[in-house]
Design a protein around this motif. Structure first.
Motif, mmCIF file in Angstrom:
data_model
loop_
_atom_site.group_PDB
_atom_site.id
_atom_site.type_symbol
_atom_site.label_atom_id
_atom_site.label_comp_id
_atom_site.label_asym_id
_atom_site.label_seq_id
_atom_site.Cartn_x
_atom_site.Cartn_y
_atom_site.Cartn_z
ATOM 1 N N THR A 265 -2.481 6.953 -4.821
ATOM 2 C CA THR A 265 -2.599 5.841 -3.887
ATOM 3 C C THR A 265 -2.681 4.551 -4.684
ATOM 4 O O THR A 265 -3.527 4.429 -5.578
ATOM 5 C CB THR A 265 -3.838 5.990 -2.995
ATOM 6 O OG1 THR A 265 -3.752 7.225 -2.266
ATOM 7 C CG2 THR A 265 -3.932 4.842 -2.005
ATOM 8 N N ASP B 23 -2.526 0.113 -4.467
ATOM 9 C CA ASP B 23 -2.531 -1.151 -3.739
ATOM 10 C C ASP B 23 -2.202 -2.252 -4.737
ATOM 11 O O ASP B 23 -2.908 -2.396 -5.750
ATOM 12 C CB ASP B 23 -3.887 -1.406 -3.088
ATOM 13 C CG ASP B 23 -4.181 -0.423 -1.972
ATOM 14 O OD1 ASP B 23 -3.686 -0.639 -0.848
ATOM 15 O OD2 ASP B 23 -4.904 0.569 -2.221
ATOM 16 N N GLU C 167 2.374 12.019 -2.461
ATOM 17 C CA GLU C 167 1.800 13.354 -2.620
ATOM 18 C C GLU C 167 2.880 14.296 -3.133
ATOM 19 O O GLU C 167 3.989 14.326 -2.608
ATOM 20 C CB GLU C 167 1.252 13.877 -1.290
ATOM 21 C CG GLU C 167 0.075 13.069 -0.765
ATOM 22 C CD GLU C 167 -0.434 13.598 0.564
ATOM 23 O OE1 GLU C 167 0.302 14.399 1.186
ATOM 24 O OE2 GLU C 167 -1.535 13.218 0.978
ATOM 25 N N SER D 7 -2.030 13.593 -5.725
ATOM 26 C CA SER D 7 -1.958 12.424 -4.859
ATOM 27 C C SER D 7 -2.099 11.152 -5.687
ATOM 28 O O SER D 7 -2.859 11.105 -6.662
ATOM 29 C CB SER D 7 -3.059 12.459 -3.795
ATOM 30 O OG SER D 7 -2.906 13.588 -2.948
ATOM 31 N N HIS E 198 0.870 -1.185 0.000
ATOM 32 C CA HIS E 198 0.000 0.000 0.000
ATOM 33 C C HIS E 198 0.903 1.230 0.000
ATOM 34 O O HIS E 198 1.700 1.417 0.929
ATOM 35 C CB HIS E 198 -0.913 0.006 1.232
ATOM 36 C CG HIS E 198 -1.705 1.269 1.378
ATOM 37 N ND1 HIS E 198 -2.820 1.547 0.609
ATOM 38 C CD2 HIS E 198 -1.537 2.346 2.204
ATOM 39 C CE1 HIS E 198 -3.309 2.732 0.947
ATOM 40 N NE2 HIS E 198 -2.548 3.238 1.914
ATOM 41 N N SER E 199 0.808 2.038 -1.045
ATOM 42 C CA SER E 199 1.690 3.205 -1.164
ATOM 43 C C SER E 199 0.866 4.465 -1.407
ATOM 44 O O SER E 199 -0.152 4.446 -2.098
ATOM 45 C CB SER E 199 2.691 3.016 -2.308
ATOM 46 O OG SER E 199 2.026 2.929 -3.555
ATOM 47 N N VAL E 200 1.342 5.549 -0.804
ATOM 48 C CA VAL E 200 0.709 6.866 -0.963
ATOM 49 C C VAL E 200 1.806 7.867 -1.315
ATOM 50 O O VAL E 200 2.819 7.957 -0.625
ATOM 51 C CB VAL E 200 -0.018 7.314 0.323
ATOM 52 C CG1 VAL E 200 -0.631 8.692 0.126
ATOM 53 C CG2 VAL E 200 -1.081 6.301 0.723
#
Length: 364
Positions: free
Chosen positions: A85, A87, A72, A83, A68-70
């Protein structure tokens, strides 16, 4: 059985001030279009598990990683935040089967991620030189690489023969593409250039011709395809070509303290989304002499052998569009001579093994 959790945090902020000289001795005014701040923040959570076993002549490993990566990206003075996001699941499988008689069969599959550099995300243009602007893409996606291979190897006395059939598919391939910025200036942009695929075969042989002479020769040939679109469907491409490479390395142990080594690497012409990259050739040679019970070592190297006529360490990169054509031949150093002298005050029988982190290195 092995399992674990990995976490990565990255924060990178850059302030860019671009000033331009409009005359000798005059103040350097700021160019607003090239000036600003870019802030990139990334957080990655990863859970993984891997199982390995040996059953008589068969060895295998099975692995799975969930990520799981985010990400910004803030761009000022535009005051825009982008942004992303994601998965994803990353499975892996490797198998080795040794029936008998020096024969080995291998099979493997893996899915990996190749992340963007922050340089490729920076949207602020920079003057690479008088004819080119270069900038990144705030919405750039990472590359996802699927690799599958089947291989066979055979030991024959002191020599080995290897053959591998492989497939590689890269989603969201990152290319540097061009479009017109002004009459004599191109804008070079990092962007996702569709799907690239390679289907090929690799052959190699590791020969021990005599007690003191070793020779390695390997090569690969594959069918390369690339399809996608650029600039919101302004450019649509679907290209294919054959590509091959050859690698050779020879070592001669003239006597216990004197050795000679030479190698050559050749890569054929390759297509890109907008053009092609020419062939690339690198030959090298070295002689190594040990003295004083191997404490003193002298090595002479001849790198990028050109001899005045070989196209060594140079490559022509060509891109075309509906309203531009550019071709640049990049020529780098040839015929580089190096002499290295080293002395060991204390001979270390075993090198220290430092801890490492596979997450940042291989990413499974």
């Amino acid at each position: 059985m092995e399992g674990g959790y990995q976490y990565r945090y990255q924060d990178d902020t850059g302030d860019y001030r671009y000033r331009q000289q409009d005359g000798n001795g005059l103040p350097l005014p700021v160019v607003p279009a090239f000036t600003g701040t870019t802030a990139i923040n990334s957080r990655i959570h990863s859970w993984y598990g891997q199982f390995g076993a040996v059953a008589q002549k068969l060895e295998y490993t099975l692995g799975l990683r969930y990520e799981h990566s985010v990400r910004e990206v803030l761009s000022l003075p535009r005051n825009q935040t982008y942004s992303l996001t994601l998965d994803n699941l990353f499975p892996s499988f490797n198998m080795l089967y040794k029936p008998k008689g020096g024969l080995a069969l291998r099979a493997g599959f893996s899915r990996r991620v190749q992340r963007n550099s922050n340089f490729a995300l920076n949207p602020l243009p920079e003057r690479e030189h008088s004819e080119t602007l270069e900038q990144g893409d705030l919405n750039l996606l990472p590359e996802f690489v699927n690799l599958g291979e089947l291989g066979i190897s055979k030991d024959m006395g002191r020599s080995t023969l290897l053959a591998t059939v492989y497939y590689q598919g890269v989603q969201n391939t990152i290319n540097r593409v061009n479009r017109v910025f002004a009459d004599t200036i191109l804008s070079r942009i990092f962007t996702n250039a569709g799907l690239t695929q390679r289907l090929g075969v690799e052959l190699a042989t590791d020969l021990k011709l005599t007690k003191s002479w070793k020779l390695y020769v390997g090569g690969t040939v594959y069918r390369f395809t690339q399809a996608g679109q650029l600039f919101q469907n302004e450019v649509i491409f679907d290209r294919a070509a054959w590509v091959y490479s050859v690698n050779a390395n020879s070592t001669v142990q003239i006597n216990p303290t004197l050795s000679w080594q030479a190698n050559v690497n050749y890569l054929s012409r390759r297509i890109t989304a907008q053009g092609e990259d020419s062939r690339f050739l690198i030959p090298n040679m070295s002689v190594k002499k040990s003295l004083m019970n191997n404490r003193l070592t002298i090595m002479a190297q001849w790198q990028n052998i050109g001899l005045g006529f070989l196209p060594t360490n140079e490559q022509r990169i060509t891109t075309t569009g509906k309203d531009f054509y550019t071709s640049t031949n990049y020529i780098q150093e040839k015929d580089v001579f190096l002499i290295n002298l080293s002395y060991s005050f204390r001979q270390v029988s075993k090198r220290a093994k430092l801890p490492g982190n596979e997450f940042g290195d291989k990413e499974f």
